[in-house]
Design an enzyme around this catalytic site. Sequence first.
Site, PDB file in Angstrom:
ATOM      1  N   GLN A  41      10.202  16.561  40.032  1.00 55.50           N
ATOM      2  CA  GLN A  41      11.108  15.415  40.006  1.00 55.50           C
ATOM      3  C   GLN A  41      12.519  15.804  39.564  1.00 55.50           C
ATOM      4  OE1 GLN A  41      10.874  12.421  41.045  1.00 55.50           O
ATOM      5  NE2 GLN A  41       8.722  11.906  41.208  1.00 55.50           N
ATOM      6  N   ARG A  90      13.176   8.461  46.431  1.00 58.77           N
ATOM      7  CA  ARG A  90      13.540   7.130  45.924  1.00 58.77           C
ATOM      8  C   ARG A  90      13.653   7.118  44.413  1.00 58.77           C
ATOM      9  NH1 ARG A  90       9.259   5.676  42.373  1.00 58.77           N
ATOM     10  NH2 ARG A  90       7.558   4.569  43.450  1.00 58.77           N
ATOM     11  N   GLY A 130      10.017   9.651  33.159  1.00 53.05           N
ATOM     12  CA  GLY A 130       8.665  10.185  33.029  1.00 53.05           C
ATOM     13  C   GLY A 130       7.573   9.166  32.770  1.00 53.05           C
ATOM     14  N   LYS A 141       2.642   1.764  50.083  1.00 51.03           N
ATOM     15  CA  LYS A 141       2.423   3.152  49.655  1.00 51.03           C
ATOM     16  C   LYS A 141       1.075   3.235  48.948  1.00 51.03           C
ATOM     17  CE  LYS A 141       4.594   5.257  46.213  1.00 51.03           C
ATOM     18  NZ  LYS A 141       5.653   5.939  45.444  1.00 51.03           N
ATOM     19  N   LYS A 153       2.734   6.264  27.712  1.00 47.81           N
ATOM     20  CA  LYS A 153       3.749   7.318  27.846  1.00 47.81           C
ATOM     21  C   LYS A 153       5.041   6.866  27.179  1.00 47.81           C
ATOM     22  CE  LYS A 153       1.964   9.599  31.976  1.00 47.81           C
ATOM     23  NZ  LYS A 153       2.274  10.107  33.342  1.00 47.81           N
ATOM     24  N   ASP A 164      12.865  22.892  29.056  1.00 48.32           N
ATOM     25  CA  ASP A 164      11.447  22.843  29.417  1.00 48.32           C
ATOM     26  C   ASP A 164      10.732  23.938  28.640  1.00 48.32           C
ATOM     27  OD1 ASP A 164       8.882  23.257  30.941  1.00 48.32           O
ATOM     28  OD2 ASP A 164       9.771  21.767  32.265  1.00 48.32           O
ATOM     29  N   SER A 188      13.032   3.570  34.333  1.00 45.96           N
ATOM     30  CA  SER A 188      12.640   3.560  35.739  1.00 45.96           C
ATOM     31  C   SER A 188      11.141   3.770  35.869  1.00 45.96           C
ATOM     32  CB  SER A 188      13.390   4.664  36.498  1.00 45.96           C
ATOM     33  OG  SER A 188      12.947   4.782  37.826  1.00 45.96           O
TER      34      SER A 188
END
Length: 331
Positions: A143, A115, A223, A71, A229, A164, A296
Amino acid sequence: MNTLLLDSDDADEHARLDDVIGAVERAFGAYERGNAQMPAKSYIDLPQYNGDFRSMPAYLDTGEWDAAGLKWVNVHPDNPEDHGLPTVLGTMIYSDPETAFPLAIIDGTTLTMKRTGAAAAVATDYLAVDDATSLGIVGAGVQSYTQLEAISEVRPIEEVVVADKDEGRIQRFVDTYGDAFDVRAGSIAEAGHCDVLSTVTPVEEPIVGREDVGEYTHVNAIGADAEGKHELADDLLLDARVVIDDHEQCTHSGEVNVPYGEGVLTDDDIYGEIGQLVVGDLSGRDAETGVTVFDSTGLAIQDVAAARVAYENARESDAGYAFGMIDTDAR
Protein backbone atom coordinates in the site's frame (compact mmCIF):
# COMPACT_ATOMS: atom_id res chain seq x y z
CA MET A 1 -22.54 -7.40 -26.07
CA ASN A 2 -19.36 -8.55 -24.35
CA THR A 3 -17.97 -8.37 -20.84
CA LEU A 4 -14.44 -6.98 -20.56
CA LEU A 5 -11.91 -8.89 -18.47
CA LEU A 6 -9.17 -6.68 -17.07
CA ASP A 7 -6.31 -8.45 -15.29
CA SER A 8 -3.88 -6.82 -12.88
CA ASP A 9 -1.72 -5.36 -15.65
CA ASP A 10 -4.75 -3.92 -17.42
CA ALA A 11 -6.11 -2.48 -14.18
CA ASP A 12 -2.74 -0.97 -13.34
CA GLU A 13 -2.37 0.63 -16.75
CA HIS A 14 -5.88 1.94 -17.22
CA ALA A 15 -6.86 2.93 -13.68
CA ARG A 16 -4.60 5.93 -14.03
CA LEU A 17 -4.12 7.62 -10.69
CA ASP A 18 -4.89 11.15 -11.81
CA ASP A 19 -8.21 9.95 -13.19
CA VAL A 20 -8.94 7.77 -10.15
CA ILE A 21 -8.26 10.64 -7.76
CA GLY A 22 -10.79 12.80 -9.58
CA ALA A 23 -13.34 9.99 -9.69
CA VAL A 24 -12.94 9.20 -5.99
CA GLU A 25 -13.35 12.86 -5.11
CA ARG A 26 -16.62 12.93 -7.09
CA ALA A 27 -17.71 9.74 -5.35
CA PHE A 28 -17.18 11.31 -1.92
CA GLY A 29 -19.23 14.28 -3.07
CA ALA A 30 -22.05 12.11 -4.42
CA TYR A 31 -22.18 10.16 -1.15
CA GLU A 32 -22.38 13.35 0.89
CA ARG A 33 -25.17 14.71 -1.31
CA GLY A 34 -27.16 11.51 -0.85
CA ASN A 35 -26.67 10.41 -4.45
CA ALA A 36 -25.15 7.05 -3.62
CA GLN A 37 -26.22 3.74 -2.17
CA MET A 38 -23.67 1.80 -0.16
CA PRO A 39 -24.99 -1.01 2.07
CA ALA A 40 -22.83 -1.96 5.01
CA LYS A 41 -19.88 -4.16 4.22
CA SER A 42 -20.79 -7.78 4.99
CA TYR A 43 -18.32 -10.33 6.35
CA ILE A 44 -17.94 -14.09 6.18
CA ASP A 45 -15.50 -15.11 8.90
CA LEU A 46 -13.37 -18.20 8.28
CA PRO A 47 -11.35 -18.80 11.46
CA GLN A 48 -10.38 -22.28 10.26
CA TYR A 49 -8.40 -20.56 7.50
CA ASN A 50 -7.45 -17.48 9.54
CA GLY A 51 -9.26 -15.31 7.04
CA ASP A 52 -12.48 -13.71 5.92
CA PHE A 53 -14.49 -12.63 2.89
CA ARG A 54 -16.03 -9.20 2.51
CA SER A 55 -18.66 -8.07 0.01
CA MET A 56 -18.83 -4.38 -0.92
CA PRO A 57 -21.62 -3.25 -3.27
CA ALA A 58 -22.33 0.34 -4.26
CA TYR A 59 -24.08 2.65 -6.70
CA LEU A 60 -23.33 6.33 -7.20
CA ASP A 61 -24.50 9.19 -9.38
CA THR A 62 -22.12 12.14 -9.61
CA GLY A 63 -24.36 14.19 -11.88
CA GLU A 64 -21.89 13.62 -14.72
CA TRP A 65 -22.04 9.82 -14.68
CA ASP A 66 -23.41 6.99 -12.64
CA ALA A 67 -21.88 3.61 -11.92
CA ALA A 68 -22.50 0.41 -10.00
CA GLY A 69 -20.51 -2.58 -8.91
CA LEU A 70 -19.53 -5.12 -6.31
CA LYS A 71 -16.12 -5.94 -4.87
CA TRP A 72 -15.61 -9.42 -3.42
CA VAL A 73 -12.47 -9.25 -1.31
CA ASN A 74 -10.70 -11.19 1.41
CA VAL A 75 -8.04 -10.87 4.09
CA HIS A 76 -6.01 -14.07 4.64
CA PRO A 77 -2.80 -13.19 6.54
CA ASP A 78 -1.29 -16.67 6.09
CA ASN A 79 -1.46 -16.53 2.29
CA PRO A 80 2.05 -15.20 1.57
CA GLU A 81 3.89 -17.77 3.68
CA ASP A 82 1.61 -20.77 3.22
CA HIS A 83 0.40 -20.38 -0.36
CA GLY A 84 2.58 -17.82 -2.09
CA LEU A 85 -0.47 -15.57 -2.54
CA PRO A 86 -1.20 -11.98 -1.45
CA THR A 87 -2.90 -11.42 1.87
CA VAL A 88 -5.65 -9.49 0.11
CA LEU A 89 -7.27 -10.67 -3.12
CA GLY A 90 -10.16 -8.90 -4.75
CA THR A 91 -12.46 -9.23 -7.73
CA MET A 92 -14.54 -6.32 -9.00
CA ILE A 93 -17.76 -6.77 -10.96
CA TYR A 94 -18.57 -3.51 -12.75
CA SER A 95 -22.14 -3.27 -14.06
CA ASP A 96 -24.30 -1.02 -16.19
CA PRO A 97 -26.79 0.58 -13.75
CA GLU A 98 -29.49 0.83 -16.43
CA THR A 99 -29.47 -2.81 -17.56
CA ALA A 100 -27.38 -4.60 -14.89
CA PHE A 101 -25.22 -6.01 -17.68
CA PRO A 102 -21.75 -6.95 -16.33
CA LEU A 103 -19.58 -4.53 -18.27
CA ALA A 104 -16.31 -5.72 -16.76
CA ILE A 105 -14.65 -8.09 -14.35
CA ILE A 106 -11.55 -6.39 -13.01
CA ASP A 107 -8.68 -7.33 -10.73
CA GLY A 108 -9.90 -5.84 -7.48
CA THR A 109 -6.55 -6.10 -5.71
CA THR A 110 -4.97 -3.52 -8.00
CA LEU A 111 -8.08 -1.34 -7.88
CA THR A 112 -8.03 -1.44 -4.07
CA MET A 113 -4.48 -0.11 -3.97
CA LYS A 114 -5.31 2.60 -6.50
CA ARG A 115 -8.49 3.81 -4.79
CA THR A 116 -6.86 3.71 -1.35
CA GLY A 117 -4.02 5.88 -2.58
CA ALA A 118 -6.53 8.13 -4.32
CA ALA A 119 -8.56 8.64 -1.13
CA ALA A 120 -5.40 9.67 0.72
CA ALA A 121 -4.59 12.06 -2.12
CA VAL A 122 -8.04 13.66 -1.93
CA ALA A 123 -7.71 14.13 1.83
CA THR A 124 -4.16 15.42 1.45
CA ASP A 125 -5.31 17.97 -1.10
CA TYR A 126 -7.88 19.37 1.34
CA LEU A 127 -5.95 19.03 4.59
CA ALA A 128 -2.17 19.28 3.99
CA VAL A 129 -0.26 22.53 3.78
CA ASP A 130 -0.23 23.86 0.23
CA ASP A 131 3.54 23.75 -0.12
CA ALA A 132 4.02 20.22 1.25
CA THR A 133 7.19 18.72 -0.23
CA SER A 134 7.97 15.90 2.21
CA LEU A 135 6.13 12.64 2.79
CA GLY A 136 6.66 10.17 5.60
CA ILE A 137 5.48 6.59 5.30
CA VAL A 138 5.22 4.15 8.20
CA GLY A 139 4.96 0.64 6.80
CA ALA A 140 6.68 -0.16 3.49
CA GLY A 141 4.27 -2.82 2.23
CA VAL A 142 2.38 -2.79 -1.04
CA GLN A 143 0.00 0.00 0.00
CA SER A 144 2.91 2.36 0.59
CA TYR A 145 3.69 2.49 -3.13
CA THR A 146 0.38 3.95 -4.21
CA GLN A 147 0.43 6.31 -1.23
CA LEU A 148 3.53 7.96 -2.68
CA GLU A 149 2.34 7.81 -6.26
CA ALA A 150 -1.08 9.27 -5.49
CA ILE A 151 -0.03 11.94 -2.99
CA SER A 152 2.66 13.17 -5.36
CA GLU A 153 -0.17 13.88 -7.83
CA VAL A 154 -1.58 16.57 -5.51
CA ARG A 155 1.55 17.93 -3.80
CA PRO A 156 5.09 18.54 -5.13
CA ILE A 157 6.69 15.78 -3.05
CA GLU A 158 10.49 15.77 -3.17
CA GLU A 159 11.63 14.06 0.05
CA VAL A 160 10.32 10.70 1.28
CA VAL A 161 11.16 9.15 4.67
CA VAL A 162 10.21 5.49 5.14
CA ALA A 163 9.99 3.67 8.48
CA ASP A 164 9.58 -0.10 8.70
CA LYS A 165 11.01 -2.87 10.88
CA ASP A 166 11.72 -4.90 7.72
CA GLU A 167 14.89 -3.53 6.14
CA GLY A 168 14.25 -5.55 3.00
CA ARG A 169 10.95 -3.78 2.45
CA ILE A 170 12.60 -0.41 2.89
CA GLN A 171 15.32 -1.30 0.42
CA ARG A 172 12.78 -2.42 -2.19
CA PHE A 173 10.93 0.86 -1.74
CA VAL A 174 14.13 2.88 -2.08
CA ASP A 175 15.16 0.90 -5.16
CA THR A 176 11.77 1.59 -6.75
CA TYR A 177 11.59 5.33 -6.16
CA GLY A 178 15.17 6.44 -5.49
CA ASP A 179 15.61 7.88 -8.97
CA ALA A 180 12.46 9.99 -8.82
CA PHE A 181 12.51 11.17 -5.18
CA ASP A 182 14.98 11.77 -2.38
CA VAL A 183 14.08 8.58 -0.49
CA ARG A 184 15.69 7.43 2.74
CA ALA A 185 15.03 5.19 5.70
CA GLY A 186 14.19 6.87 8.98
CA SER A 187 12.51 6.52 12.35
CA ILE A 188 8.78 6.91 12.91
CA ALA A 189 9.41 10.37 14.34
CA GLU A 190 11.46 11.38 11.30
CA ALA A 191 8.68 10.18 9.01
CA GLY A 192 6.09 11.88 11.19
CA HIS A 193 7.78 15.27 11.02
CA CYS A 194 7.29 15.40 7.27
CA ASP A 195 4.57 17.63 5.85
CA VAL A 196 2.42 14.57 5.13
CA LEU A 197 2.48 11.18 6.86
CA SER A 198 0.77 7.99 5.71
CA THR A 199 0.58 5.07 8.13
CA VAL A 200 -0.06 1.71 6.48
CA THR A 201 0.45 -0.95 9.13
CA PRO A 202 -1.88 -3.58 10.68
CA VAL A 203 -0.92 -2.89 14.31
CA GLU A 204 -3.31 -3.03 17.25
CA GLU A 205 -1.08 -1.06 19.63
CA PRO A 206 -0.46 2.58 18.59
CA ILE A 207 3.00 3.27 17.17
CA VAL A 208 2.68 7.00 16.36
CA GLY A 209 2.33 9.43 19.25
CA ARG A 210 1.70 13.17 19.32
CA GLU A 211 5.39 13.85 19.77
CA ASP A 212 6.15 11.87 16.63
CA VAL A 213 4.46 14.30 14.25
CA GLY A 214 5.11 17.90 13.32
CA GLU A 215 3.02 20.89 14.32
CA TYR A 216 1.24 21.06 10.96
CA THR A 217 1.59 17.50 9.68
CA HIS A 218 -1.32 15.92 7.85
CA VAL A 219 -1.70 12.20 8.66
CA ASN A 220 -3.43 9.66 6.43
CA ALA A 221 -4.30 6.76 8.75
CA ILE A 222 -4.71 3.89 6.30
CA GLY A 223 -3.84 0.69 8.17
CA ALA A 224 -6.87 0.21 10.42
CA ASP A 225 -9.47 -1.78 8.49
CA ALA A 226 -10.83 -4.05 11.22
CA GLU A 227 -12.02 -3.79 14.79
CA GLY A 228 -9.13 -3.48 17.24
CA LYS A 229 -6.59 -2.01 14.84
CA HIS A 230 -5.08 1.24 16.05
CA GLU A 231 -1.97 3.02 14.65
CA LEU A 232 -2.21 6.49 16.19
CA ALA A 233 -2.06 7.22 19.91
CA ASP A 234 -5.14 8.70 21.54
CA ASP A 235 -3.39 11.96 22.44
CA LEU A 236 -2.55 12.50 18.78
CA LEU A 237 -6.14 11.91 17.68
CA LEU A 238 -7.50 14.18 20.41
CA ASP A 239 -5.13 16.99 19.43
CA ALA A 240 -5.85 16.73 15.70
CA ARG A 241 -8.58 17.83 13.33
CA VAL A 242 -9.97 14.37 12.54
CA VAL A 243 -11.73 13.76 9.24
CA ILE A 244 -13.25 10.34 8.50
CA ASP A 245 -14.54 8.70 5.34
CA ASP A 246 -17.70 7.16 6.86
CA HIS A 247 -18.95 7.35 10.43
CA GLU A 248 -20.29 3.80 10.69
CA GLN A 249 -17.22 2.16 9.20
CA CYS A 250 -14.68 4.31 11.00
CA THR A 251 -16.21 3.91 14.44
CA HIS A 252 -16.48 0.16 13.89
CA SER A 253 -13.21 -0.66 12.16
CA GLY A 254 -11.25 2.50 11.38
CA GLU A 255 -8.42 4.29 13.14
CA VAL A 256 -10.82 5.82 15.67
CA ASN A 257 -12.60 2.56 16.52
CA VAL A 258 -10.68 1.71 19.69
CA PRO A 259 -10.78 5.10 21.46
CA TYR A 260 -14.35 5.64 20.24
CA GLY A 261 -15.45 2.30 21.65
CA GLU A 262 -13.78 3.13 24.96
CA GLY A 263 -15.38 6.57 25.12
CA VAL A 264 -12.02 8.31 25.00
CA LEU A 265 -12.95 9.90 21.69
CA THR A 266 -16.52 11.01 20.91
CA ASP A 267 -18.41 12.51 18.00
CA ASP A 268 -17.43 15.93 19.31
CA ASP A 269 -13.80 15.04 18.57
CA ILE A 270 -14.53 14.18 14.93
CA TYR A 271 -14.45 17.24 12.68
CA GLY A 272 -16.48 15.68 9.88
CA GLU A 273 -16.50 13.38 6.87
CA ILE A 274 -14.35 13.88 3.79
CA GLY A 275 -17.46 14.35 1.65
CA GLN A 276 -18.34 17.46 3.65
CA LEU A 277 -15.02 18.98 2.63
CA VAL A 278 -15.55 18.01 -1.00
CA VAL A 279 -19.00 19.65 -1.25
CA GLY A 280 -17.85 22.72 0.70
CA ASP A 281 -19.93 22.26 3.84
CA LEU A 282 -16.73 22.23 5.93
CA SER A 283 -13.41 23.91 5.30
CA GLY A 284 -10.23 21.89 5.00
CA ARG A 285 -7.07 23.44 6.37
CA ASP A 286 -7.19 27.05 7.48
CA ALA A 287 -4.76 29.41 9.18
CA GLU A 288 -5.54 28.04 12.65
CA THR A 289 -5.32 24.33 11.77
CA GLY A 290 -2.53 22.26 13.30
CA VAL A 291 -2.29 18.49 12.91
CA THR A 292 -4.90 16.87 10.72
CA VAL A 293 -5.83 13.18 10.46
CA PHE A 294 -7.78 11.38 7.75
CA ASP A 295 -9.24 8.08 8.92
CA SER A 296 -9.59 6.00 5.76
CA THR A 297 -11.42 2.67 5.97
CA GLY A 298 -12.05 2.34 2.23
CA LEU A 299 -15.54 2.64 0.81
CA ALA A 300 -17.30 0.64 -1.88
CA ILE A 301 -18.08 3.86 -3.75
CA GLN A 302 -14.33 4.32 -4.20
CA ASP A 303 -14.05 0.88 -5.79
CA VAL A 304 -16.90 1.60 -8.18
CA ALA A 305 -15.38 4.95 -9.13
CA ALA A 306 -11.99 3.36 -9.79
CA ALA A 307 -13.62 0.54 -11.76
CA ARG A 308 -15.36 3.05 -14.02
CA VAL A 309 -12.03 4.74 -14.75
CA ALA A 310 -10.35 1.43 -15.57
CA TYR A 311 -13.23 0.27 -17.77
CA GLU A 312 -13.65 3.50 -19.72
CA ASN A 313 -9.92 3.95 -20.32
CA ALA A 314 -9.47 0.30 -21.32
CA ARG A 315 -12.44 0.46 -23.68
CA GLU A 316 -11.05 3.56 -25.36
CA SER A 317 -7.71 1.78 -25.82
CA ASP A 318 -9.34 -1.46 -27.00
CA ALA A 319 -7.56 -3.24 -24.14
CA GLY A 320 -8.47 -6.27 -22.07
CA TYR A 321 -10.14 -9.51 -23.10
CA ALA A 322 -13.75 -9.29 -24.28
CA PHE A 323 -15.87 -12.38 -23.80
CA GLY A 324 -19.53 -13.30 -24.05
CA MET A 325 -20.42 -14.18 -20.49
CA ILE A 326 -24.13 -13.43 -20.97
CA ASP A 327 -26.28 -14.88 -23.74
CA THR A 328 -27.79 -11.65 -25.00
CA ASP A 329 -30.12 -13.55 -27.33
CA ALA A 330 -31.87 -15.19 -24.40
CA ARG A 331 -35.19 -13.69 -23.35
